[in-house]
Design a protein around this motif. Structure first.
Motif, PDB file in Angstrom:
ATOM      1  N   ARG A 184       0.829  -1.211   0.000  1.00  0.00           N
ATOM      2  CA  ARG A 184       0.000   0.000   0.000  1.00  0.00           C
ATOM      3  C   ARG A 184       0.863   1.261   0.000  1.00  0.00           C
ATOM      4  O   ARG A 184       0.527   2.257  -0.648  1.00  0.00           O
ATOM      5  CB  ARG A 184      -0.923  -0.006   1.217  1.00  0.00           C
ATOM      6  CG  ARG A 184      -1.879   1.184   1.283  1.00  0.00           C
ATOM      7  CD  ARG A 184      -2.770   1.112   2.503  1.00  0.00           C
ATOM      8  NE  ARG A 184      -3.598  -0.082   2.482  1.00  0.00           N
ATOM      9  CZ  ARG A 184      -4.466  -0.409   3.459  1.00  0.00           C
ATOM     10  NH1 ARG A 184      -4.560   0.371   4.520  1.00  0.00           N
ATOM     11  NH2 ARG A 184      -5.195  -1.495   3.364  1.00  0.00           N
ATOM     12  N   ALA A 187       2.163   1.827  -3.460  1.00  0.00           N
ATOM     13  CA  ALA A 187       1.106   2.369  -4.319  1.00  0.00           C
ATOM     14  C   ALA A 187       0.947   3.871  -4.071  1.00  0.00           C
ATOM     15  O   ALA A 187       0.780   4.658  -5.014  1.00  0.00           O
ATOM     16  CB  ALA A 187      -0.208   1.635  -4.068  1.00  0.00           C
ATOM     17  N   THR A 188       1.025   4.262  -2.789  1.00  0.00           N
ATOM     18  CA  THR A 188       0.926   5.683  -2.450  1.00  0.00           C
ATOM     19  C   THR A 188       2.104   6.451  -3.029  1.00  0.00           C
ATOM     20  O   THR A 188       1.946   7.551  -3.581  1.00  0.00           O
ATOM     21  CB  THR A 188       0.887   5.876  -0.924  1.00  0.00           C
ATOM     22  OG1 THR A 188      -0.278   5.241  -0.408  1.00  0.00           O
ATOM     23  CG2 THR A 188       0.865   7.345  -0.551  1.00  0.00           C
ATOM     24  N   HIS A 189       3.292   5.866  -2.924  1.00  0.00           N
ATOM     25  CA  HIS A 189       4.487   6.555  -3.432  1.00  0.00           C
ATOM     26  C   HIS A 189       4.418   6.744  -4.944  1.00  0.00           C
ATOM     27  O   HIS A 189       4.815   7.794  -5.460  1.00  0.00           O
ATOM     28  CB  HIS A 189       5.747   5.780  -3.060  1.00  0.00           C
ATOM     29  CG  HIS A 189       7.010   6.510  -3.402  1.00  0.00           C
ATOM     30  ND1 HIS A 189       7.340   7.724  -2.844  1.00  0.00           N
ATOM     31  CD2 HIS A 189       8.015   6.209  -4.271  1.00  0.00           C
ATOM     32  CE1 HIS A 189       8.493   8.142  -3.333  1.00  0.00           C
ATOM     33  NE2 HIS A 189       8.915   7.248  -4.198  1.00  0.00           N
ATOM     34  N   LEU A 190       3.896   5.751  -5.653  1.00  0.00           N
ATOM     35  CA  LEU A 190       3.770   5.889  -7.094  1.00  0.00           C
ATOM     36  C   LEU A 190       2.790   7.009  -7.443  1.00  0.00           C
ATOM     37  O   LEU A 190       3.026   7.785  -8.382  1.00  0.00           O
ATOM     38  CB  LEU A 190       3.318   4.566  -7.720  1.00  0.00           C
ATOM     39  CG  LEU A 190       3.364   4.515  -9.251  1.00  0.00           C
ATOM     40  CD1 LEU A 190       4.784   4.756  -9.760  1.00  0.00           C
ATOM     41  CD2 LEU A 190       2.849   3.164  -9.752  1.00  0.00           C
ATOM     42  N   ASP A 191       1.708   7.114  -6.675  1.00  0.00           N
ATOM     43  CA  ASP A 191       0.761   8.215  -6.883  1.00  0.00           C
ATOM     44  C   ASP A 191       1.441   9.565  -6.636  1.00  0.00           C
ATOM     45  O   ASP A 191       1.224  10.530  -7.375  1.00  0.00           O
ATOM     46  CB  ASP A 191      -0.449   8.069  -5.953  1.00  0.00           C
ATOM     47  CG  ASP A 191      -1.398   6.966  -6.381  1.00  0.00           C
ATOM     48  OD1 ASP A 191      -1.335   6.563  -7.562  1.00  0.00           O
ATOM     49  OD2 ASP A 191      -2.202   6.514  -5.545  1.00  0.00           O
ATOM     50  N   VAL A 192       2.259   9.627  -5.576  1.00  0.00           N
ATOM     51  CA  VAL A 192       2.987  10.865  -5.265  1.00  0.00           C
ATOM     52  C   VAL A 192       3.928  11.222  -6.409  1.00  0.00           C
ATOM     53  O   VAL A 192       4.014  12.390  -6.834  1.00  0.00           O
ATOM     54  CB  VAL A 192       3.766  10.720  -3.941  1.00  0.00           C
ATOM     55  CG1 VAL A 192       4.725  11.895  -3.739  1.00  0.00           C
ATOM     56  CG2 VAL A 192       2.801  10.625  -2.762  1.00  0.00           C
ATOM     57  N   HIS A 194       3.648  10.318  -9.546  1.00  0.00           N
ATOM     58  CA  HIS A 194       2.846  10.741 -10.698  1.00  0.00           C
ATOM     59  C   HIS A 194       2.463  12.213 -10.572  1.00  0.00           C
ATOM     60  O   HIS A 194       2.549  12.977 -11.547  1.00  0.00           O
ATOM     61  CB  HIS A 194       1.588   9.880 -10.805  1.00  0.00           C
ATOM     62  CG  HIS A 194       1.851   8.511 -11.345  1.00  0.00           C
ATOM     63  ND1 HIS A 194       0.871   7.540 -11.447  1.00  0.00           N
ATOM     64  CD2 HIS A 194       2.989   7.935 -11.821  1.00  0.00           C
ATOM     65  CE1 HIS A 194       1.395   6.445 -11.961  1.00  0.00           C
ATOM     66  NE2 HIS A 194       2.670   6.655 -12.184  1.00  0.00           N
ATOM     67  N   SER A 195       2.065  12.613  -9.378  1.00  0.00           N
ATOM     68  CA  SER A 195       1.678  14.006  -9.162  1.00  0.00           C
ATOM     69  C   SER A 195       2.859  14.941  -9.363  1.00  0.00           C
ATOM     70  O   SER A 195       2.732  16.004  -9.984  1.00  0.00           O
ATOM     71  CB  SER A 195       1.104  14.188  -7.750  1.00  0.00           C
ATOM     72  OG  SER A 195      -0.098  13.455  -7.597  1.00  0.00           O
ATOM     73  N   ASP A 198       3.708  15.211 -13.003  1.00  0.00           N
ATOM     74  CA  ASP A 198       2.739  16.081 -13.671  1.00  0.00           C
ATOM     75  C   ASP A 198       3.043  17.545 -13.382  1.00  0.00           C
ATOM     76  O   ASP A 198       2.864  18.412 -14.241  1.00  0.00           O
ATOM     77  CB  ASP A 198       1.322  15.746 -13.211  1.00  0.00           C
ATOM     78  CG  ASP A 198       0.841  14.394 -13.723  1.00  0.00           C
ATOM     79  OD1 ASP A 198       1.529  13.794 -14.571  1.00  0.00           O
ATOM     80  OD2 ASP A 198      -0.225  13.933 -13.268  1.00  0.00           O
ATOM     81  N   ARG A 204       5.645  10.162 -16.591  1.00  0.00           N
ATOM     82  CA  ARG A 204       5.413   9.570 -15.272  1.00  0.00           C
ATOM     83  C   ARG A 204       6.264   8.327 -15.045  1.00  0.00           C
ATOM     84  O   ARG A 204       6.529   7.566 -15.975  1.00  0.00           O
ATOM     85  CB  ARG A 204       3.942   9.177 -15.125  1.00  0.00           C
ATOM     86  CG  ARG A 204       2.977  10.343 -14.990  1.00  0.00           C
ATOM     87  CD  ARG A 204       1.559   9.828 -14.891  1.00  0.00           C
ATOM     88  NE  ARG A 204       0.619  10.878 -14.520  1.00  0.00           N
ATOM     89  CZ  ARG A 204      -0.687  10.666 -14.356  1.00  0.00           C
ATOM     90  NH1 ARG A 204      -1.171   9.450 -14.541  1.00  0.00           N
ATOM     91  NH2 ARG A 204      -1.484  11.666 -14.015  1.00  0.00           N
ATOM     92  N   ARG A 207       6.752   2.402 -12.331  1.00  0.00           N
ATOM     93  CA  ARG A 207       6.557   1.556 -11.153  1.00  0.00           C
ATOM     94  C   ARG A 207       7.604   1.886 -10.098  1.00  0.00           C
ATOM     95  O   ARG A 207       8.650   2.464 -10.390  1.00  0.00           O
ATOM     96  CB  ARG A 207       6.643   0.070 -11.512  1.00  0.00           C
ATOM     97  CG  ARG A 207       8.004  -0.394 -12.041  1.00  0.00           C
ATOM     98  CD  ARG A 207       7.962  -1.857 -12.438  1.00  0.00           C
ATOM     99  NE  ARG A 207       9.212  -2.332 -13.017  1.00  0.00           N
ATOM    100  CZ  ARG A 207      10.193  -2.907 -12.321  1.00  0.00           C
ATOM    101  NH1 ARG A 207      10.073  -3.081 -11.013  1.00  0.00           N
ATOM    102  NH2 ARG A 207      11.289  -3.333 -12.930  1.00  0.00           N
TER     103      ARG A 207
END
Length: 228
Positions: A184, A187-192, A194-195, A198, A204, A207
């Motif tokens: 988890r 997954a959070t770090h990948l979202d960070v 991506h942001s 951007d 992006r 993985r």
């Protein structure tokens, strides 16, 4: 302003040493321009400039950096290793947007040195722990202090509102993770990531990769990311 064409056969990579422009006036009193070039072909050895920022002197961080340095030399790239300095935290004052555009107003540390290093390279690799899916304090502080890379204006990018980059080209950003983490958290770090990608309008990260002292595995990950 006179637009001068380059000579017919110019190598893809060249150094233009000198342009000699001659001006003659014809019978109708119209200036006629002629020009000569002093051009040498060069071998563009440095294909990509890379900045490797690591958050501690842990052996793993330095080992990974040395592996990447060797890989960079083999492929004609240039890599600089730099440990994240102890910087003062961003004040959130927007001085780098309003008072001194593009320059942080905080004196007495290496904040602007890191910012200048970042926009002069093609790739930044952030090597450190990712607590709770975020960044370690040294890495996060550098990213916060990198706000001068952006302008205070907004635009719609990838269906979201983001600041406009200050420069026409900003580097790719990749996170090379260290330490243990739950699925988890990754997954959070990948979202960070991506942001953040951007925010600076770069490709992006695909993985999360955690370094386990496996050279070939890390280089395979890096190759996958650079193919994005």
């Amino acid at each position: 302003m006179v637009a001068l064409p380059l000579p017919g056969r110019v190598p893809d990579s060249f150094i233009l040493h000198e342009i000699i422009i001659s001006v003659n006036v014809d019978s109708a009193n119209t200036p006629c321009y002629s020009h000569e070039y002093n051009v040498d072909s060069v071998n563009m050895e440095v294909l990509m400039k890379i900045l490797y920022i690591f958050d501690s002197d842990d052996t793993g961080r330095r080992d990974a950096g040395l592996v990447l340095t060797e890989w960079a030399k083999e492929h004609g790239h240039e890599l600089v290793m730099r440990r994240a300095a102890e910087l003062k935290p961003c004040l959130g004052c927007f001085g780098c947007w309003i008072r001194t555009p593009g320059t942080c107003v905080i004196p007495g540390d290496e904040g602007m040195s890191f910012v200048e290093s970042m926009y002069r390279v093609d790739l930044v690799i952030l090597a450190g722990e990712t607590p709770y899916g975020s960044f370690s304090v040294p890495i996060k502080t550098i990213l916060d202090r990198a706000i001068p890379l952006l302008l205070p204006f907004f635009r719609k990018y990838r269906s979201e509102m983001h600041h406009v980059p200050r420069y026409t080209r900003l580097p790719r950003m990749l996170s090379l993770s260290f330490g243990d983490a739950r699925e988890r958290e990754d997954a959070t770090h990948l979202d960070v990531m991506h942001s953040f990608c951007d925010n600076i309008s770069c490709a992006r990260q695909k993985r999360v990769y955690r370094y386990r002292e496996n050279r070939s595995e890390m280089l395979t990950w890096l190759g996958e990311e650079l193919d994005a």
